[in-house]
Design a protein around this motif. Structure first.
Motif, PDB file in Angstrom:
ATOM      1  N   VAL A  33      35.542  13.333 -33.648  1.00 22.68           N
ATOM      2  CA  VAL A  33      35.928  14.654 -34.390  1.00 22.68           C
ATOM      3  C   VAL A  33      35.333  15.883 -33.724  1.00 22.68           C
ATOM      4  O   VAL A  33      36.094  16.872 -33.806  1.00 22.68           O
ATOM      5  CB  VAL A  33      35.787  14.438 -35.848  1.00 22.68           C
ATOM      6  N   ILE A  34      34.031  15.569 -33.401  1.00 23.17           N
ATOM      7  CA  ILE A  34      33.427  16.820 -32.816  1.00 23.17           C
ATOM      8  C   ILE A  34      33.676  17.000 -31.410  1.00 23.17           C
ATOM      9  O   ILE A  34      33.352  18.130 -31.076  1.00 23.17           O
ATOM     10  CB  ILE A  34      31.864  16.706 -33.054  1.00 23.17           C
ATOM     11  N   SER A  35      33.851  15.867 -30.624  1.00 24.29           N
ATOM     12  CA  SER A  35      34.292  16.149 -29.011  1.00 24.29           C
ATOM     13  C   SER A  35      35.558  16.638 -28.895  1.00 24.29           C
ATOM     14  O   SER A  35      35.977  16.945 -27.622  1.00 24.29           O
ATOM     15  CB  SER A  35      33.742  15.026 -28.440  1.00 24.29           C
ATOM     16  N   GLN A  36      36.669  16.564 -29.738  1.00 23.59           N
ATOM     17  CA  GLN A  36      38.058  16.760 -29.427  1.00 23.59           C
ATOM     18  C   GLN A  36      38.579  17.749 -30.336  1.00 23.59           C
ATOM     19  O   GLN A  36      39.328  17.710 -31.312  1.00 23.59           O
ATOM     20  CB  GLN A  36      38.795  15.615 -29.310  1.00 23.59           C
ATOM     21  N   PRO A  37      37.964  18.778 -30.621  1.00 25.44           N
ATOM     22  CA  PRO A  37      38.494  19.916 -31.393  1.00 25.44           C
ATOM     23  C   PRO A  37      39.675  20.540 -31.182  1.00 25.44           C
ATOM     24  O   PRO A  37      40.339  20.350 -30.028  1.00 25.44           O
ATOM     25  CB  PRO A  37      37.261  21.069 -31.305  1.00 25.44           C
ATOM     26  N   GLN A  46      37.236  22.345 -24.931  1.00 27.48           N
ATOM     27  CA  GLN A  46      36.651  21.369 -24.135  1.00 27.48           C
ATOM     28  C   GLN A  46      35.012  22.044 -24.127  1.00 27.48           C
ATOM     29  O   GLN A  46      34.084  20.969 -24.269  1.00 27.48           O
ATOM     30  CB  GLN A  46      37.007  21.081 -22.562  1.00 27.48           C
ATOM     31  N   ILE A  47      34.568  23.228 -23.850  1.00 25.68           N
ATOM     32  CA  ILE A  47      33.640  23.819 -24.100  1.00 25.68           C
ATOM     33  C   ILE A  47      32.905  23.661 -25.381  1.00 25.68           C
ATOM     34  O   ILE A  47      31.853  23.175 -25.527  1.00 25.68           O
ATOM     35  CB  ILE A  47      33.438  25.161 -23.651  1.00 25.68           C
ATOM     36  N   LEU A  48      33.770  23.858 -26.543  1.00 22.48           N
ATOM     37  CA  LEU A  48      33.397  23.881 -27.857  1.00 22.48           C
ATOM     38  C   LEU A  48      32.966  22.265 -28.077  1.00 22.48           C
ATOM     39  O   LEU A  48      31.858  21.830 -28.909  1.00 22.48           O
ATOM     40  CB  LEU A  48      34.440  24.122 -28.788  1.00 22.48           C
ATOM     41  N   GLY A  49      33.814  21.349 -27.575  1.00 19.97           N
ATOM     42  CA  GLY A  49      33.660  19.757 -27.896  1.00 19.97           C
ATOM     43  C   GLY A  49      32.203  19.609 -27.323  1.00 19.97           C
ATOM     44  O   GLY A  49      31.306  18.728 -27.785  1.00 19.97           O
ATOM     45  N   ASN A  50      31.928  19.885 -26.099  1.00 20.28           N
ATOM     46  CA  ASN A  50      30.526  19.611 -25.456  1.00 20.28           C
ATOM     47  C   ASN A  50      29.369  20.141 -26.232  1.00 20.28           C
ATOM     48  O   ASN A  50      28.342  19.566 -26.526  1.00 20.28           O
ATOM     49  CB  ASN A  50      30.335  20.173 -23.968  1.00 20.28           C
ATOM     50  N   ALA A  63      29.445  21.553 -36.646  1.00 21.28           N
ATOM     51  CA  ALA A  63      30.351  21.046 -35.758  1.00 21.28           C
ATOM     52  C   ALA A  63      31.718  22.002 -35.790  1.00 21.28           C
ATOM     53  O   ALA A  63      32.272  21.422 -37.166  1.00 21.28           O
ATOM     54  CB  ALA A  63      30.437  19.946 -35.235  1.00 21.28           C
ATOM     55  N   TYR A  64      32.348  22.700 -35.195  1.00 23.56           N
ATOM     56  CA  TYR A  64      33.848  23.245 -35.498  1.00 23.56           C
ATOM     57  C   TYR A  64      34.781  22.319 -34.756  1.00 23.56           C
ATOM     58  O   TYR A  64      34.724  22.212 -33.839  1.00 23.56           O
ATOM     59  CB  TYR A  64      33.898  24.719 -35.418  1.00 23.56           C
ATOM     60  N   TYR A  65      35.749  21.796 -35.428  1.00 22.49           N
ATOM     61  CA  TYR A  65      36.806  20.969 -34.688  1.00 22.49           C
ATOM     62  C   TYR A  65      38.354  21.121 -35.024  1.00 22.49           C
ATOM     63  O   TYR A  65      39.083  20.632 -34.536  1.00 22.49           O
ATOM     64  CB  TYR A  65      36.435  19.450 -35.269  1.00 22.49           C
ATOM     65  N   ALA A  66      38.437  21.923 -36.252  1.00 19.52           N
ATOM     66  CA  ALA A  66      39.964  22.274 -36.503  1.00 19.52           C
ATOM     67  C   ALA A  66      40.019  23.618 -37.216  1.00 19.52           C
ATOM     68  O   ALA A  66      39.145  24.042 -37.950  1.00 19.52           O
ATOM     69  CB  ALA A  66      40.502  21.025 -37.528  1.00 19.52           C
TER      70      ALA A  66
END
Length: 409
Positions: A33-37, A46-50, A63-66
């Motif tokens: 959920v958190i690594s593939q927003p 990708q930067i946000l997922g890292n 953690a923002y994901y959607a």
């Protein structure tokens, strides 16, 4: 191994394996959920997922994901949080003096309220628990880091002098209204109510059977196996920097307290040693005074006995004593007895001393003799050099005098 034991072991392994699979599935779901927003649908996701993964490992942040979903709060209780460990705590109650732990409970307070005085605190608690019908006694107090202190308290019935059970008191104080009144009685300095009674075996089994939040079941099972003494210690989770910092501060505080206690004991031993030395000197002085007084008393008794015996004829025992002393004196002065032997030994000793004085038997090593010769040779050369210098000076003085005389004429 019997068939029943094999079956029980098999069931235990199945339960642990299923817990491990569920725990791993929970971790994978959170990481997915958190690594593939899916917010920007470009490289920024990708930067946000890292960044979300870093927050998940840290155990803090959001953690923002959607787009259509709110942020996931990152807390230390999540299984992805990496800053955690397992420690061990004592199962038994703390030392409460002579009072049983089932009859006392603890109050975790701010140190400022203790500075106002324990009697005032006992009076406030007494008013809270009914005034005349009971009395409150603070058994022990202990200072803790971060301006905190812990007090062990017992409630006593004045009529029967019996202490009320701590479990009933804590059950009563845990209610919201009573807890608020207790906090007001303590000037809003109450932090926590702590039961001191020892955990039962059933409670320990229930605690150990439930894996704490954020702890891997395998790590929890390994911590239970690595317990140095299961009858005395129980594993506890240390999650996050705050728990580690609190434990470090507590250990540092206890170390300082032990150093202070050791310093006090050392000072006490030093004072005792000084006191023992002073007592020894006083004892020696008293012993000397006793000897002096005993001699004085003996002289007084002798003089008194002489005065009492003045004018009386010599008694038979006195005559016997005098004859015995005369025989001893004559035996000492006999030539073939002790005095003669002593005179002969003294004369022989004088002869030996005279012989050693006349011909001393001194033996020197060849190296020592050679060193002495070299030293004397150097001394001789030095003396010859001095004589030569003196002669030269005398000639110079003679020439000066003759020239001075010729000039005068």
């Amino acid at each position: 191994m019997r068939l029943v034991d094999q079956y029980a072991l098999f069931l235990t392994l199945v339960v642990l394996f299923s817990k491990g699979i569920m725990y791993q599935q929970q971790i994978n779901q959170i990481l997915q959920v958190i690594s593939q927003p899916r917010i920007y649908n470009d490289a920024r996701d990708q930067i946000l997922g890292n960044f979300n993964r870093i927050q998940a490992l840290w155990g803090a942040g959001k953690a923002y994901y959607a787009r259509d979903a709110g942020p996931l709060e990152m807390t230390e209780s999540l299984p992805t949080q990496r800053f955690k460990a397992i420690g061990y705590a004592k199962r038994g109650a703390e030392d409460c003096g002579r009072v049983e732990s089932k009859q006392t409970f603890a109050l975790l307070l701010k140190s400022s309220i203790v500075d106002n005085g324990i009697p005032q605190l006992e009076q406030n608690l007494r008013c809270l628990f009914g005034g005349v019908n009971c009395s409150v006694k603070v058994e022990t107090s202990k200072t803790l880091p971060d301006n905190k202190c812990i007090l062990t308290v017992s409630i006593i019935d004045p009529a029967t002098n019996r202490r009320y059970p701590a479990a009933d008191i804590l059950r009563h104080l845990s209610q919201p209204q009573q807890y608020q009144q207790l906090n007001q009685a303590l000037s809003n300095n109450l932090i926590q109510l702590i039961p001191l009674q020892e955990l039962s075996e059933r409670e320990v089994e229930e605690y150990l059977g439930k894996v704490p939040d954020g702890i891997d079941p395998k790590v929890w099972e390994q911590a239970k196996l690595n317990n140095p003494d299961p009858k005395k210690f129980i594993p506890i989770p240390l999650i996050g920097f705050q728990a580690l910092n609190d434990r470090f501060k507590m250990q540092q505080f206890e170390t300082q307290q032990q150093k202070i206690r050791l310093r006090q004991l050392s000072d006490g031993v030093s004072e005792m040693q000084k006191h023992v030395a002073a007592m020894k000197s006083k004892l020696e002085e008293c012993r000397r005074k006793k000897v002096v007084l005993a001699n004085r008393v003996l002289k007084v008794l002798i003089m008194q006995e002489i005065e009492n015996r003045r004018g009386f004829p010599i008694q038979a025992d006195e005559e016997k004593l005098r004859s015995r002393m005369e025989s001893i004196l004559s035996e000492l002065h006999a030539q073939t007895k002790y005095k003669g032997c002593l005179n002969e030994l003294m004369s022989q000793l004088k002869q030996v001393q005279n012989q050693q004085h006349r011909s001393p038997n001194v033996h020197l090593d060849d190296s020592v003799v050679e060193d002495i010769k070299n030293h004397l040779k150097n001394e001789l050369h030095g003396i010859e050099h001095l004589i030569k210098i003196i002669k030269q000076d005398n000639e110079i003085v003679s020439q000066t005098n003759s020239s001075h005389t010729a000039t005068a004429v």
